[in-house]
Design a protein around this motif. Structure first.
Motif, PDB file in Angstrom:
ATOM      1  N   UNK A 121       0.819  -1.202   0.000  1.00 30.33           N
ATOM      2  CA  UNK A 121       0.000   0.000   0.000  1.00 30.33           C
ATOM      3  C   UNK A 121       0.858   1.260   0.000  1.00 30.33           C
ATOM      4  N   UNK A 122       2.061   1.161   0.605  1.00 28.78           N
ATOM      5  CA  UNK A 122       2.924   2.327   0.701  1.00 28.78           C
ATOM      6  C   UNK A 122       3.848   2.534  -0.478  1.00 28.78           C
ATOM      7  N   UNK A 123       4.033   1.514  -1.315  1.00 30.36           N
ATOM      8  CA  UNK A 123       4.979   1.644  -2.426  1.00 30.36           C
ATOM      9  C   UNK A 123       4.376   1.152  -3.740  1.00 30.36           C
ATOM     10  N   UNK A 124       4.110  -0.163  -3.828  1.00 30.26           N
ATOM     11  CA  UNK A 124       3.694  -0.748  -5.100  1.00 30.26           C
ATOM     12  C   UNK A 124       2.410  -0.135  -5.625  1.00 30.26           C
ATOM     13  N   UNK A 125       1.402  -0.018  -4.770  1.00 25.33           N
ATOM     14  CA  UNK A 125       0.115   0.473  -5.256  1.00 25.33           C
ATOM     15  C   UNK A 125       0.160   1.967  -5.540  1.00 25.33           C
ATOM     16  N   UNK A 126       1.013   2.681  -4.826  1.00 23.49           N
ATOM     17  CA  UNK A 126       1.212   4.098  -5.130  1.00 23.49           C
ATOM     18  C   UNK A 126       1.842   4.242  -6.512  1.00 23.49           C
ATOM     19  N   UNK A 127       2.842   3.399  -6.802  1.00 27.48           N
ATOM     20  CA  UNK A 127       3.458   3.407  -8.129  1.00 27.48           C
ATOM     21  C   UNK A 127       2.434   3.064  -9.207  1.00 27.48           C
ATOM     22  N   UNK A 128       1.571   2.089  -8.912  1.00 23.42           N
ATOM     23  CA  UNK A 128       0.517   1.719  -9.850  1.00 23.42           C
ATOM     24  C   UNK A 128      -0.412   2.906 -10.106  1.00 23.42           C
ATOM     25  N   UNK A 129      -0.794   3.581  -9.052  1.00 21.76           N
ATOM     26  CA  UNK A 129      -1.656   4.754  -9.208  1.00 21.76           C
ATOM     27  C   UNK A 129      -0.980   5.809 -10.070  1.00 21.76           C
TER      28      UNK A 129
END
Length: 140
Positions: A121-129
């Motif tokens: 939630x703090x890295x991968x999904x932010x990058x995806x967003x």
């Protein structure tokens, strides 16, 4: 707690994601605070298992497929971690809820969830967003 705090300001903006940190923290606290065997087992099933299973289902059905298009390595790692988490929850079911071993396993699962939140939630999904067109993010 440090991982949860680090993940908190960098959520991806989806409703479920913005509340999962708080909900999981409350679920772990409810299980740990339960005063007896039956209420601890009930809290584990009602709160912890439901929240973690729902979270995993959302990731596996929506987020991991989208993430696979951007970063396959992270997707495989996430799926492996989900499987390990399910095994840890199954192991928790075999322990006496009032035993020190149960509390140790519960803390192990809580730590793994905190790390998961920090990393995904703090890295991968932010990058995806950030890689997703704004019109698609707005569909959220």
């Amino acid at each position: 707690m440090k991982a949860q705090g680090a993940a908190r300001p960098r959520r991806i903006g989806c409703h479920w994601s913005s509340s999962i940190t708080c909900r999981s923290r409350k679920a772990f606290a409810a299980v740990k605070a339960a005063p007896d065997l039956s209420s601890r087992r009930a809290a584990q099933k009602k709160w912890l298992a439901v929240i973690l299973t729902g979270h995993a289902n959302a990731e596996e059905s929506v987020l991991y497929p989208a993430l696979a298009l951007a970063n396959e390595k992270a997707t495989q790692h996430g799926l492996q971690r989900t499987g390990r988490g399910q095994m840890q929850m199954a192991a928790l079911e075999t322990l006496n809820p009032m035993s020190p071993g149960y509390l140790d396993k519960l803390e192990h699962v809580r730590g793994a969830v905190a790390h998961h939140m920090y990393e995904e939630e703090g890295t991968w999904f932010l990058e995806l967003k950030n890689k997703t067109p704004p019109a698609d993010v707005a569909k959220g």
